[in-house]
Design an enzyme around this catalytic site. Sequence first.
Site, PDB file in Angstrom:
ATOM      1  N   HIS A  81      -7.147  -6.456  -0.581  1.00 42.61           N
ATOM      2  CA  HIS A  81      -6.122  -5.424  -0.442  1.00 42.61           C
ATOM      3  C   HIS A  81      -5.036  -5.766   0.582  1.00 42.61           C
ATOM      4  CE1 HIS A  81      -4.330  -1.519  -0.911  1.00 42.61           C
ATOM      5  NE2 HIS A  81      -4.417  -1.278   0.383  1.00 42.61           N
ATOM      6  N   ASP A 107       0.850  -1.182   0.000  1.00 41.39           N
ATOM      7  CA  ASP A 107       0.000   0.000   0.000  1.00 41.39           C
ATOM      8  C   ASP A 107       0.895   1.245   0.000  1.00 41.39           C
ATOM      9  OD1 ASP A 107      -2.946   1.037   0.541  1.00 41.39           O
ATOM     10  OD2 ASP A 107      -1.735   1.987   2.101  1.00 41.39           O
TER      11      ASP A 107
END
Length: 309
Positions: free
Chosen positions: A280, A86
């Site tokens: 994610h 991320d």
Amino acid sequence: MHIAEQGTGPLVLLLHGFPEIWYSWRHQIGYLAKHGYHVVAPDMRGYGDTDSPLTPSSYSPLHLVGDLVGLLDHFGQQQAFVVGHDYGAIVAWHLSLFRPDRVKALVALSAPYFETSSSIRSIESFRQGFGDGCYVCQFQEPGRAERSFARYDYLTVMKKFLLYNKTDYLVAPPGMELIDYLETPAVLPPWITEEDLQVYAEKFEESGFTGALNYFRAIESYWELLGPWQGKRIDVPAKFIIGDKDIGFDALGTGEYVKGDVFKSLVPNLEVVILDGGHHFIQQEKPQEVSHEILSFISKFSTEKFHLV
């Protein structure tokens, strides 16, 4: 800078993203240490037990990369393997762009490398593409997200973000705050426990969210600060890992981008791995697969000697 550390051998840095702490790498730390690496997972600037400057300008890519150069110097290492997820992946890309001499090889998760446009301001592009409900736009005004998050307890905030499993981009409907739009799952997925979530909640209760949000508040400076590197490739060996259920994989065209020619032209020494069913927070959701992908890549470059500074 606070770090979690385990093992001996070549240095591996594990860089977390939003809204996380070093604990996001709990599965990879022991695995890589067991296979002969010195693993260091810092709380990034603004997170956990690391210092948290109040001004957004202290979270520019130059500051964040400088933190990592300082960490390498602290351990007396000229180079390290760098793994980022991320926003940690964005910082890892920038370290590889600014100081390729300090990166042995790079593994980036979830966030591919995009060249920053020199002709359009970053926040303007988010607003044009997604409207004011986009999370990046909502996070810009100091105090706004902090006030909206404060309507919930810290554990609920962590559940809303860490358990998000839709592929849609994080955009709230008009007139609604993002945190109100995000759902709170009634049942936890098998890859995380209530105790795990409590670790995050307790740390953010201590630190608050301003440091984490300041990463997004600094984005506006990127188009200007990154100008000197416009058109420069990232030439360090790199592996990119993403799940096919990650945020925006289909809706934003991320899947097509990471499989296409533009990404590979910017990062020529690139391998791309797409994990079926991965969302994610993939290093937590699929720890064995991700740990194996990291190890199989960095082990290719582990026979050469590391140079001391």
